[in-house]
Design a protein around this motif. Structure first.
Motif, PDB file in Angstrom:
ATOM      1  N   TYR A  16      -4.512   1.801   2.824  1.00 18.70           N
ATOM      2  CA  TYR A  16      -4.817   0.790   3.837  1.00 18.70           C
ATOM      3  C   TYR A  16      -5.330   1.552   5.057  1.00 18.70           C
ATOM      4  O   TYR A  16      -4.742   2.555   5.464  1.00 18.70           O
ATOM      5  N   ARG A  66       0.850  -1.184   0.000  1.00 11.02           N
ATOM      6  CA  ARG A  66       0.000   0.000   0.000  1.00 11.02           C
ATOM      7  C   ARG A  66       0.887   1.235   0.000  1.00 11.02           C
ATOM      8  O   ARG A  66       1.994   1.244   0.541  1.00 11.02           O
ATOM      9  N   ASP A 107      -7.281  -4.859   2.887  1.00  8.52           N
ATOM     10  CA  ASP A 107      -7.410  -3.414   2.740  1.00  8.52           C
ATOM     11  C   ASP A 107      -7.518  -2.666   4.060  1.00  8.52           C
ATOM     12  O   ASP A 107      -7.538  -1.429   4.058  1.00  8.52           O
TER      13      ASP A 107
END
Length: 379
Positions: free
Chosen positions: A67, A12, A90
Motif C-alpha cells: 500500500y 496489506r 492500493d
C-alpha cells in the motif's frame, strides 16, 4: 463515489511512503511519514519506510501486496500498473491518466474550440462543471492566456494562478491589461505549454470550504469544513489549516448532520465536480478526494461560489482525515466528529489539546509547526 471493500480484502503486508515529486520540503516529508505509520496501523500492516524502486525486492522486505502513500498524484496508468496500483484500495491518494488532470488546469475550459490543449484534454469535463466553478479559463499558450485574461477583465479583476503552486503561493491579481501583460511575462513558457495556466475571476471577502472523502481499508469518512489563512515568515498570506466536520461513511451520512446552507452548496458543487472527473477521465481513481470551494462576492457585489481545485493526493487536511479515521476505528459508535489541522509560522505557544506533527526550520520558509486535533461533534 466508489464504495469500499471489506477490512479483510483491504489488508496489506507493507505500507510505503512514495516520493512522487522532484523535491519535497522536510516538513512535508516528516508529516507524510507520520501519517503513513498511522495508515499502516489502520490496515494492520507493517510500515516499511520510504519505497526505493531501485532496491531489489529482497532488500525491500516486501512480502505481499503493498500500500502506497505517494507525495503526489500518480500520473500515467502505466506508472500505476508498474506499482501494482489498480484501485483506491492500493494507495492513499489518486491515479490520473494525464499530467494536467492532477492540477487545477482541468477546472476550467479553454477559451476557444481551436485553443491549444494537451493530449487527453476533455472538453466534456469543462462543460459538465461549468455551473460548479467560478468564471475562468485554462490556457496553454501566452496568446490564449492574454485573450482569456482580456475577456475576464471586462467583468472585473482577474487572478492569475500557476497550476503547480500550492498553499495559495504564486498567484497574481491583475486589474488592467497592462498588469495582465506584466503577469504573463513572468510565466515560464515551457511550464505553461506543458501544464497550463489558470485565469479566474477574483472574489472579495472569500471563505474557502474544504469538501472531501477518504477511504482506508474498510473505513470511509466524508467531511466539510473551512480553511484558514495565516502569514508565513515572509509575510505572504498562505494556507494555515482546516477545521472539518467529519462523518463516518459517504456523503449521504454527512448530509444528515446539522450543516449550513453554504456547506450544503459546497458539498453539492464538489460532488458534481468529482462525478464529472470520474466520467470524463478513464482510469481516474482516488481514495483521497479533496475539493477547495470558494464563496465570496464579485467586485460588482454578486454572490459567487465555485470549486477552485481538486487534490487527489496527501494534503494539508490529511492529518485531520487520518486522525478522524483512527477515532472511528477506535469507537464503532462514533458517527461524527470535528477534526482540525493548524500550520503556524515562527515562535508561538502550542495550541491546546493538539498533537504536534512537525516543528523545524525549513530552508525556504523558515520555522514552521504543524498540529492536528480531534474533538467531539458539537464541541
Amino acid at each position: 463515489m466508489a464504495s469500499h471493500e471489506s477490512s479483510k480484502d483491504a489488508r496489506r503486508a507493507e505500507v510505503y511512503v512514495l516520493s512522487a515529486r522532484g523535491s519535497e520540503p522536510e516538513h512535508e516529508r516528516a508529516v507524510h511519514e507520520e501519517l503513513a505509520r498511522r495508515i499502516a496501523a489502520l490496515l494492520g500492516a507493517r510500515y516499511g519506510g520510504r519505497y526505493d524502486a531501485a532496491a531489489p525486492p529482497a532488500d525491500r522486505a516486501y512480502a505481499g501486496r503493498a500500500y502506497f502513500v505517494p507525495s503526489d498524484t500518480i500520473v500515467g496508468l502505466a506508472n500505476a500498473r508498474q506499482l501494482k496500483l489498480a484501485s483506491e484500495h492500493d494507495l492513499f491518494g489518486g491515479i490520473v491518466p494525464h499530467p494536467f488532470v492532477a492540477t487545477k488546469a482541468i477546472t476550467h475550459a479553454v477559451l476557444r474550440e481551436d485553443s491549444r490543449t494537451p493530449a487527453g484534454w476533455s472538453r466534456r469535463f469543462g462543460d459538465e462543471v461549468r455551473d460548479s466553478v467560478l468564471s475562468g479559463y485554462s490556457a496553454f499558450t501566452l496568446d490564449d492566456a492574454l485573450e482569456a485574461g482580456e475577456a475576464l477583465l471586462s467583468a472585473g479583476p482577474v487572478r492569475i494562478k500557476p497550476v503547480l503552486a500550492t498553499a495559495g503561493r504564486g498567484q497574481i491579481l491583475v486589474e488592467s491589461r497592462g498588469e495582465l501583460l506584466a503577469a504573463l511575462e513572468r510565466q515560464q513558457g515551457g511550464l505553461l505549454e506543458t501544464h497550463g495556466l489558470v485565469l479566474e475571476e477574483h472574489l472579495e471577502d472569500v471563505k474557502t470550504y474544504s469538501v472531501g472523502r477518504v477511504a482506508v481499508g474498510g473505513l470511509v469518512a466524508s467531511y466539510v469544513g473551512t480553511q484558514s489563512l495565516t502569514r508565513d515568515n515572509h509575510g505572504e498570506l498562505v494556507y494555515g489549516g482546516s477545521t472539518l466536520t467529519v462523518a463516518r461513511g459517504e456523503f449521504e451520512a454527512l448530509l444528515l448532520l446539522a450543516l449550513s446552507e453554504e456547506e450544503r452548496l459546497a458539498i453539492a458543487k464538489a460532488r458534481r465536480y468529482d462525478e464529472a472527473a470520474t466520467r470524463c477521465f478513464a482510469g481516474f481513481t482516488a481514495s483521497r478526494r479533496n475539493y477547495d470551494i470558494a464563496g465570496g462576492s464579485s467586485r460588482k457585489g454578486e454572490i459567487r461560489c465555485g470549486v477552485l481545485e481538486q487534490s487527489w493526493r496527501i494534503g494539508g487536511a490529511s492529518a485531520a482525515e487520518i486522525m478522524a479515521l483512527q477515532a472511528f476505528a477506535a469507537d464503532r459508535d462514533c458517527k461524527a466528529l470535528r477534526a482540525q489541522t493548524l500550520e503556524i509560522f515562527g515562535t508561538h505557544e502550542a495550541p491546546e489539546g493538539a498533537q504536534k506533527l512537525f516543528q523545524g526550520v525549513d530552508p525556504d520558509i523558515g520555522l514552521i509547526s504543524k498540529y492536528v486535533r480531534v474533538q467531539a461533534y458539537g464541541n
